[in-house]
Write an enzyme that holds these catalytic residues in place. Sequence first.
Site: not given
Length: 489
Positions: A286, A316, A478
């Site tokens: 992750e 990201e 998450d």
Amino acid sequence: MDGGGRVSWMKYGPVVSLFVVLLAVWFRSPQEGDLDDRLDTVLSSLLRAESKVGMNDVARPRVAVGFGGCVDLIVDGVTLLNKIGLPPTDQPLHHDYIENTEQLAESFAYFFAPGAAAERFMLNDTLFSELVEASRDLPGNRWSVGGNAPVMAGRMATEGCDLLLGGSFSPDFTDVLSQHITVAGNTVEEPDIHLILEYPSGASWGRYTSRRANRYIIHSDDHNPYLASMEEFAKKLQNFDPDLLVVGGLQMMDNFPFQSGERDALFSRLADLLSSSSPTIGIHFEMASFVEESIMEDLLHYVIPHADSLGMNEQELPNLLSLLKGSNITVLSDPNPRVATVLDQMREVYRIINQRYKDASAENDSTMAKPLTRLHVHTLAFQAMIVTRGSQWKNTMSATAKASLTANRHVCGSNDIDPNKARLIMDDSFSVSRQEGSQRIPLQETRPVSCWDEEDYEICVAPVLVCTEVYQTAGGGDNISAAGLVLQI
């Protein structure tokens, strides 16, 4: 007379209120009614797609998740900055780390206006302690279990998995974890605190207005960067026999003042742990908010070659792609990218990483241990997955739907999704690529998850019912990534 009037109003007030509501519904514009119907249809269709895969008729999947953990102190960011008397800066600037209030103001403004998520290490322990103390007295502040690994483990336990969690926690911390989570790591007296500065869409700070709800995270963490639980985690991993190994929380190492060679040694140990796991076990990494170029290079060398699966957000993804192409990392990207843009970036990441694997295999180079077979990107407006056909990852359509629904559930703070507190911001149709003449796919309310085959992989895209009454954005990625993985192992 006045007293009688008040009694009459109190007596008939509820009737009048109901009458007003009925009038509002009666005179509601057809467009509003159509929009409500559309949201209801999309929601029911996503719920159907999610429920096609059951968790109760099989043994609970076993997932090992590392590393670290903390306690999140969640506050309204603008309220905190106003309380400490920090005036809005005239100069939004990117800083790799924070040393003083001037840099805090500049960095916060830099990410606040576009509504982009960010996380920064604060070198100034005294300033961080002052911010925490100021936050304790703010109205509406909340404490919660934090850190990528504990948050992902918590979601997976809720969704029906048994977990091995690598982290060093206090007894109070472990007491609030699910009974389906076994902790591997040292006990600490006091967990590290991470300060979460949340803000809603449209929030104002001086001349700045946020384009979307998000958070700015600061910490002065001196435990988690050392991956202190890794040795104990590795010992328990063998007997735990997981179906999936998840790695997160490595951004704690970003811009941390390690001694020379310390970080390389930690990454080398992590690479040994990953390479020693069974080839049949899927490994998911992750991503997070990395700003130091050298640590991104370390990830490319020590971690990503061992991962079958990668999870990341819209900031990201271009950051990783830029580095893979040999350019400088991208600190700030479009916080609301189009579907075609994200899909093109995903294809390129998938292609470059797998070409590296093929080249390494041809040269008998063991540094690229696995091909990339799964890539999940979560954005505010939609979820997108690329999964290699014939790989171990299954139920891609249902997993994409579940990830989409989890986005709303987490941000709204409720397992029950209320269409009246949601909106669709994904376009009514999207191009599958920015290349001229690319196919356009319409958003079908009765089948909102669009899946199709390309080359050696399948792509699935699902709209998100974006929460309009935000409870919490921190931990969103998450929760979303964890929920998507649950249905694919």
